[in-house]
Design an enzyme around this catalytic site. Structure first.
Site, mmCIF file in Angstrom:
data_model
loop_
_atom_site.group_PDB
_atom_site.id
_atom_site.type_symbol
_atom_site.label_atom_id
_atom_site.label_comp_id
_atom_site.label_asym_id
_atom_site.label_seq_id
_atom_site.Cartn_x
_atom_site.Cartn_y
_atom_site.Cartn_z
ATOM 1 N N PRO A 21 62.205 9.474 -38.818
ATOM 2 C CG PRO A 21 60.300 9.916 -40.073
ATOM 3 C CD PRO A 21 61.789 9.889 -40.163
ATOM 4 C CB THR A 23 55.823 5.532 -33.738
ATOM 5 O OG1 THR A 23 55.219 6.257 -34.810
ATOM 6 C CG2 THR A 23 54.847 5.458 -32.567
ATOM 7 C CD GLN A 96 56.680 11.553 -39.892
ATOM 8 O OE1 GLN A 96 56.151 10.889 -38.987
ATOM 9 N NE2 GLN A 96 57.317 11.001 -40.889
ATOM 10 C CG HIS A 173 54.100 10.412 -41.937
ATOM 11 N ND1 HIS A 173 54.586 9.684 -42.999
ATOM 12 C CD2 HIS A 173 54.088 9.540 -40.874
ATOM 13 C CE1 HIS A 173 54.848 8.454 -42.613
ATOM 14 N NE2 HIS A 173 54.558 8.339 -41.320
ATOM 15 C CG ASN A 176 55.170 4.665 -43.038
ATOM 16 O OD1 ASN A 176 55.762 4.729 -44.111
ATOM 17 N ND2 ASN A 176 55.802 4.475 -41.900
ATOM 18 C CE1 TYR A 178 49.776 5.463 -39.299
ATOM 19 C CE2 TYR A 178 51.929 6.024 -40.179
ATOM 20 C CZ TYR A 178 51.147 5.256 -39.345
ATOM 21 O OH TYR A 178 51.708 4.280 -38.571
ATOM 22 C CG ASN A 233 48.689 1.393 -41.444
ATOM 23 O OD1 ASN A 233 48.403 0.585 -40.566
ATOM 24 N ND2 ASN A 233 49.605 2.339 -41.278
#
Length: 356
Positions: A21, A23, A96, A173, A176, A178, A233
């Site tokens: 996946p 973005t 995803q 997901h 990362n 999120y 993040n």
């Protein structure tokens, strides 16, 4: 081995190559994946499995500009075109589901949506907005238990929408930095209620979402991506991270998820996921195990032969090489992607890379 057909979640994949996946920020008005998205994924349908870009299960999850959703009728129709195009070329595609949580800005959200997170602490760094360029992340509103219940319901609705669109399954997901990892990660989740304060409590939201989506659409149609030791993040490792993730993998295995997708961001500068943890996760999870993180053909073959995983995900090489499977198989040179067009609107740097 990389190019051999392989069983997967009640079906057979043409090979063990997974499109990871990524973005791309090409969604059209209303966060709808358009005809360009159908072309983009169709060009790459020779991958054994495609996992789409992060797709918001609800309006609150649209933290980035121009990312797709899967909560409106128009979005479902857009994903139907994508699924039909991929299937016409013999491919398999999971969408995803990515709720961005505190990683976002209100300028990127539709009216009535808000930036949410486990606490009120804003994510570090900035978020790009089409209206005003880079801006500090909006401080999130801490999620109440009612908000959490609504978020789980949003994932369930998105899973049903994925099936309505003809997609083959969903990937949760939980990596990362999120929403799901915001709850998993002790550096971000400082709650003291039933969703924080211990490893089991931090795992709770991810397991609730996994259980609810499995109940909604079936265990063979639900996978998950995790990134222990990732630093995106504001996450990062913390005391007890290995034990927490082994327990998470054990519980996910009990739910019967189709796959566990473990991403190692060492190739992008993050600390390497220890080999011992990868082995423990593989042992704890009975389903398909997807390796990810800076792979080339030689390393992918070696890890598959060694039994380190069942499938191998490739990310950036797929951007400029729509025929990546053919190029890997024939050991042809790989084209380089133009970083300046990773997240820009339109066909340039998206659907205009030629096949050999």
């Amino acid at each position: 081995m990389l190019f051999d057909p392989t069983p997967f979640a009640g079906r057979e994949l043409a090979n063990r190559v997974v499109m990871a996946p990524m973005t791309r920020s090409r969604a059209e008005a209303g966060n709808v994946p358009g005809d360009l998205a159908a072309t983009y994924y169709g060009q790459r349908a020779t991958a054994g499995l495609i996992i789409t870009e992060g797709t918001a299960p609800a309006p609150d999850g649209l933290g980035y500009p121009r990312i797709p959703g899967i909560f409106s009728p128009a979005q479902v129709e857009g994903w139907r075109k994508v699924a039909d195009t991929v299937h016409a070329k013999g491919g398999t595609i999971f969408v995803q589901l990515m709720h961005t949580g505190r990683v976002g800005h209100v300028a990127n959200l539709p009216p009535g949506a808000e930036v949410l997170g486990p606490t009120d602490v804003a994510a570090p760094g900035e978020m790009y907005t089409d209206a005003s360029g880079p801006q500090p992340h909006t401080a999130p509103r801490p999620m109440t238990e009612a908000d959490i219940t609504a978020a789980v319901a949003g994932y369930v609705a998105a899973a049903h929408n994925a099936m309505a669109a003809g997609l083959d399954g969903i990937e949760l997901h939980a990596a990362n930095g999120y929403l799901l990892e915001q709850f998993l990660n002790a550096n971000v989740n400082t709650r003291t209620d039933g969703y924080g304060g211990s490893a089991a409590n931090r795992n709770r939201l991810t397991l609730e979402v996994a259980a609810a989506t499995v109940a909604a659409i079936g265990k063979t149609k639900v996978g998950i991506r995790i990134s222990p030791y990732g630093v995106f993040n504001g996450t990062g490792a913390y005391p007890g991270v290995d034990e927490q993730y082994v327990e998470l993998a054990t519980e996910l295995s009990r739910l019967g998820l189709a796959y566990l997708h473990v991403v190692d961001h060492a190739a992008m500068g993050a600390p390497e996921v220890p080999a011992a943890l990868k082995q423990r996760l593989r042992k704890a999870f009975d389903g398909t195990y997807i390796l990810s993180g800076g792979y080339d053909r030689a390393r992918a073959e070696a890890d598959l032969v060694a039994g380190a995983g069942d499938l191998v995900a490739f990310g950036r090489p797929f951007l400029a090489n729509p025929d990546l499977v053919h190029r890997l198989r024939s050991e042809a040179p790989l084209a380089e992607a133009d970083q300046a067009t990773f997240y820009t609107p339109g066909a340039k740097g998206y659907t205009d890379y030629p096949a050999l």
